[in-house]
Motif scaffolding. Structure first.
Motif, PDB file in Angstrom:
ATOM      1  N   VAL A 108      46.172  49.175  38.698  1.00  0.00           N
ATOM      2  CA  VAL A 108      47.415  49.969  38.675  1.00  0.00           C
ATOM      3  C   VAL A 108      47.384  51.014  37.938  1.00  0.00           C
ATOM      4  CG1 VAL A 108      49.655  49.908  37.715  1.00  0.00           C
ATOM      5  CG2 VAL A 108      48.609  47.711  39.360  1.00  0.00           C
ATOM      6  N   SER A 109      46.788  51.142  36.819  1.00  0.00           N
ATOM      7  CA  SER A 109      46.677  52.108  35.820  1.00  0.00           C
ATOM      8  C   SER A 109      45.997  53.304  36.697  1.00  0.00           C
ATOM      9  CB  SER A 109      46.046  51.826  34.548  1.00  0.00           C
ATOM     10  OG  SER A 109      46.710  50.771  33.947  1.00  0.00           O
ATOM     11  N   ASP A 190      50.613  57.448  50.172  1.00  0.00           N
ATOM     12  CA  ASP A 190      49.685  56.321  50.438  1.00  0.00           C
ATOM     13  C   ASP A 190      49.407  55.518  49.165  1.00  0.00           C
ATOM     14  OD1 ASP A 190      49.726  56.669  53.233  1.00  0.00           O
ATOM     15  OD2 ASP A 190      47.852  57.682  53.321  1.00  0.00           O
ATOM     16  N   ILE A 191      49.056  56.442  48.210  1.00  0.00           N
ATOM     17  CA  ILE A 191      48.679  55.980  46.750  1.00  0.00           C
ATOM     18  C   ILE A 191      50.041  54.870  46.142  1.00  0.00           C
ATOM     19  CG2 ILE A 191      47.957  56.258  44.595  1.00  0.00           C
ATOM     20  CD1 ILE A 191      46.582  58.820  45.812  1.00  0.00           C
ATOM     21  N   LYS A 192      51.282  55.496  46.202  1.00  0.00           N
ATOM     22  CA  LYS A 192      52.307  54.931  46.104  1.00  0.00           C
ATOM     23  C   LYS A 192      52.341  53.510  46.684  1.00  0.00           C
ATOM     24  CE  LYS A 192      54.890  59.081  44.448  1.00  0.00           C
ATOM     25  NZ  LYS A 192      56.266  59.796  44.505  1.00  0.00           N
ATOM     26  N   ALA A 193      52.176  53.454  47.824  1.00  0.00           N
ATOM     27  CA  ALA A 193      52.345  52.389  48.888  1.00  0.00           C
ATOM     28  C   ALA A 193      51.398  51.284  48.360  1.00  0.00           C
ATOM     29  CB  ALA A 193      52.100  52.676  50.282  1.00  0.00           C
ATOM     30  N   GLN A 194      50.046  51.975  48.206  1.00  0.00           N
ATOM     31  CA  GLN A 194      49.018  50.833  47.486  1.00  0.00           C
ATOM     32  C   GLN A 194      49.330  50.378  46.270  1.00  0.00           C
ATOM     33  OE1 GLN A 194      45.217  52.792  47.421  1.00  0.00           O
ATOM     34  NE2 GLN A 194      45.186  53.403  49.492  1.00  0.00           N
ATOM     35  N   SER A 195      50.067  51.141  45.321  1.00  0.00           N
ATOM     36  CA  SER A 195      50.419  50.763  43.947  1.00  0.00           C
ATOM     37  C   SER A 195      51.506  49.607  44.019  1.00  0.00           C
ATOM     38  CB  SER A 195      51.026  51.967  43.295  1.00  0.00           C
ATOM     39  OG  SER A 195      50.291  52.943  43.137  1.00  0.00           O
ATOM     40  N   VAL A 197      51.822  47.408  46.616  1.00  0.00           N
ATOM     41  CA  VAL A 197      51.095  46.525  47.142  1.00  0.00           C
ATOM     42  C   VAL A 197      50.530  45.642  46.053  1.00  0.00           C
ATOM     43  CG1 VAL A 197      49.137  45.597  48.664  1.00  0.00           C
ATOM     44  CG2 VAL A 197      50.742  47.116  49.463  1.00  0.00           C
ATOM     45  N   LEU A 198      49.833  46.310  45.101  1.00  0.00           N
ATOM     46  CA  LEU A 198      48.987  45.962  43.876  1.00  0.00           C
ATOM     47  C   LEU A 198      50.100  45.280  42.883  1.00  0.00           C
ATOM     48  CD1 LEU A 198      46.255  45.538  42.967  1.00  0.00           C
ATOM     49  CD2 LEU A 198      46.466  47.793  41.787  1.00  0.00           C
ATOM     50  N   VAL A 199      51.478  45.781  42.877  1.00  0.00           N
ATOM     51  CA  VAL A 199      52.435  45.336  42.026  1.00  0.00           C
ATOM     52  C   VAL A 199      52.829  43.798  42.447  1.00  0.00           C
ATOM     53  CG1 VAL A 199      54.672  45.443  41.330  1.00  0.00           C
ATOM     54  CG2 VAL A 199      53.289  47.236  40.979  1.00  0.00           C
ATOM     55  N   ILE A 202      49.698  41.701  41.516  1.00  0.00           N
ATOM     56  CA  ILE A 202      49.773  41.291  40.046  1.00  0.00           C
ATOM     57  C   ILE A 202      50.722  40.028  39.796  1.00  0.00           C
ATOM     58  CG2 ILE A 202      50.759  42.011  37.731  1.00  0.00           C
ATOM     59  CD1 ILE A 202      49.476  44.870  38.396  1.00  0.00           C
ATOM     60  N   GLN A 203      51.859  40.176  40.610  1.00  0.00           N
ATOM     61  CA  GLN A 203      53.024  39.026  40.500  1.00  0.00           C
ATOM     62  C   GLN A 203      52.493  37.753  40.989  1.00  0.00           C
ATOM     63  OE1 GLN A 203      56.373  40.467  42.732  1.00  0.00           O
ATOM     64  NE2 GLN A 203      57.106  41.853  41.130  1.00  0.00           N
ATOM     65  N   ARG A 204      51.612  37.900  42.287  1.00  0.00           N
ATOM     66  CA  ARG A 204      50.862  36.812  42.628  1.00  0.00           C
ATOM     67  C   ARG A 204      49.916  35.983  41.630  1.00  0.00           C
ATOM     68  NH1 ARG A 204      46.522  34.731  45.019  1.00  0.00           N
ATOM     69  NH2 ARG A 204      45.370  36.571  44.672  1.00  0.00           N
ATOM     70  N   ARG A 205      49.039  36.941  41.355  1.00  0.00           N
ATOM     71  CA  ARG A 205      48.001  36.413  40.169  1.00  0.00           C
ATOM     72  C   ARG A 205      48.630  35.996  38.832  1.00  0.00           C
ATOM     73  NH1 ARG A 205      43.110  40.756  40.805  1.00  0.00           N
ATOM     74  NH2 ARG A 205      42.751  40.675  43.184  1.00  0.00           N
ATOM     75  N   ASP A 206      49.675  36.614  38.404  1.00  0.00           N
ATOM     76  CA  ASP A 206      50.511  36.160  37.432  1.00  0.00           C
ATOM     77  C   ASP A 206      50.996  34.796  37.699  1.00  0.00           C
ATOM     78  OD1 ASP A 206      51.519  36.646  34.693  1.00  0.00           O
ATOM     79  OD2 ASP A 206      53.714  36.319  35.724  1.00  0.00           O
ATOM     80  N   ALA A 207      51.568  34.395  38.799  1.00  0.00           N
ATOM     81  CA  ALA A 207      51.974  33.081  39.125  1.00  0.00           C
ATOM     82  C   ALA A 207      50.701  32.045  39.331  1.00  0.00           C
ATOM     83  CB  ALA A 207      52.819  33.100  40.548  1.00  0.00           C
TER      84      ALA A 207
END
Length: 353
Positions: A108-109, A190-195, A197-199, A202-207
């Motif tokens: 994300v960074s 496109d990069i914002k959309a990828q961000s 999706v990645l957010v 991150i929520q899924r991996r946090d779960a």
């Protein structure tokens, strides 16, 4: 033996027999009177047992038992550790999930930095559009001027064609600048959309990480409430499965009660809140008090695995039993020694006035 001696012996036997018969008669009269008195004044049943909540303690994860920290019939407090399951596998999964989450956050960074770069490129492309537009305007004005001069025969065709060529180049540069700006904006989006999706990732991996934390915590099995443990059937090194019952605990916080199974002919005038006298076989001579808490909605046989069907076979009328739940009352210390399953005799007065 003389006749006189024999007569004395017979008289003594007769006296003893009479005394014994009188004692037996008195005992029978007392017992019979007490039985009749009890029958007339009380509804009574000895089909009653002391009850407590006996709940299973189950494993929530698979694994090998590391330690067992209780013994049979041990008093435990809420939160006491009962069993520890080897958590090596779950710790590894937890570390892996944590690393995966850190990786996603790092991505994300990177994407945020790419968004900044793409925004800068888009801004530069937008500036080029302005320059290309100004150049196009100048070339259009030069072309229009030379066209008028050519029509007035003050300029040659070569000069006009040169101006036209330069105008077409300016038009192409302006179109290219607009396309570059559109491409830069599209790349930024496109990069914002990828961000985004990645957010979500991150929520899924946090779960996933939280789930692994939970699984790791489930390897330590705690007492759910104050109580007393039942029979121990597990040993260290034993493999347990998720959902497997590993122990039973008697809930001491939920209180104790008596289930008395009265005949259907006895419950006609019973009501909730009616006082009850209870005698427990384990403590003869000691009486406990209670109140009717509820009467069953059906006979005990209706709740059995195979309820009877009087429409089949030969019918024999049998008095059915109705379970009556009785709440024990009195000092807690007096009830401490009562254990689930103890047999009891329950007396309820017939006088309901």
């Amino acid at each position: 033996m003389s006749t006189q001696t024999q007569n004395k012996t017979d008289k003594r036997i007769s006296v003893v027999t009479t005394v014994i018969a009188a004692i037996v008669m008195v005992v029978l009269l007392v017992w019979g009177g007490r039985t009749v008195f009890t029958y007339l004044r009380f509804e009574e049943t000895n089909d009653a047992q002391v009850e407590e909540y006996i709940n299973p303690v189950t494993a929530r994860v698979n694994g090998y038992i590391k330690t067992v920290r209780y013994i049979e019939n041990q008093e435990v407090k809420k939160g006491d550790t009962l069993v520890v399951i080897d958590d090596s596998d779950y710790t590894v999964q937890q570390d892996e999930a944590a690393a995966s989450l850190s990786n996603a956050k790092a991505q994300v960074s990177v994407l945020q930095s790419n968004v900044q770069t793409a925004s800068t490129v888009a801004a530069a492309s937008k500036a080029k559009i302005g320059a290309a537009k100004a150049k196009l305007w100048k070339q259009q004005a030069d072309y229009d001027r030379y066209k008028k001069l050519f029509e007035a025969e003050s300029a040659t065709r070569q000069q006009l064609e040169s101006m036209q060529s330069m105008l077409e180049v300016a038009q192409a540069e302006y179109a290219a600048a607009e396309e570059d700006y559109a491409a830069a904006i599209s790349k930024t989006n496109d990069i914002k959309a990828q961000s985004e999706v990645l957010v979500s990732e991150i929520q899924r991996r946090d779960a996933v990480l939280k789930r692994n934390h939970l699984n790791t915590s489930y390897t330590v099995i705690l007492a759910p409430y104050n109580g007393k443990m039942g029979r121990r059937t597990i040993q260290p090194g034993q493999l347990v499965q998720s959902g497997q019952t590993i122990a039973y605990i008697v809930d001491k916080d939920a209180g104790k009660w008596v289930i008395a199974n009265f005949k259907e002919t006895q419950i006609g005038k019973m009501y909730v809140g009616e006082p009850v006298n209870i005698e427990v076989d384990a403590f003869p001579g000691q009486s406990f008090s209670g109140k009717i808490e509820s009467l069953s909605a059906a006979t005990g046989s209706r709740f059995s695995l195979l309820p009877p069907d009087n429409a089949t076979g030969n019918f024999v009328k049998i008095a059915q039993r109705i379970p009556v739940r009785i709440r024990l009352e009195g000092a807690t210390a007096a009830l401490t020694n009562l254990n689930a399953g103890m047999s009891a005799t329950v007396h309820i007065k017939k006088d309901h006035e």
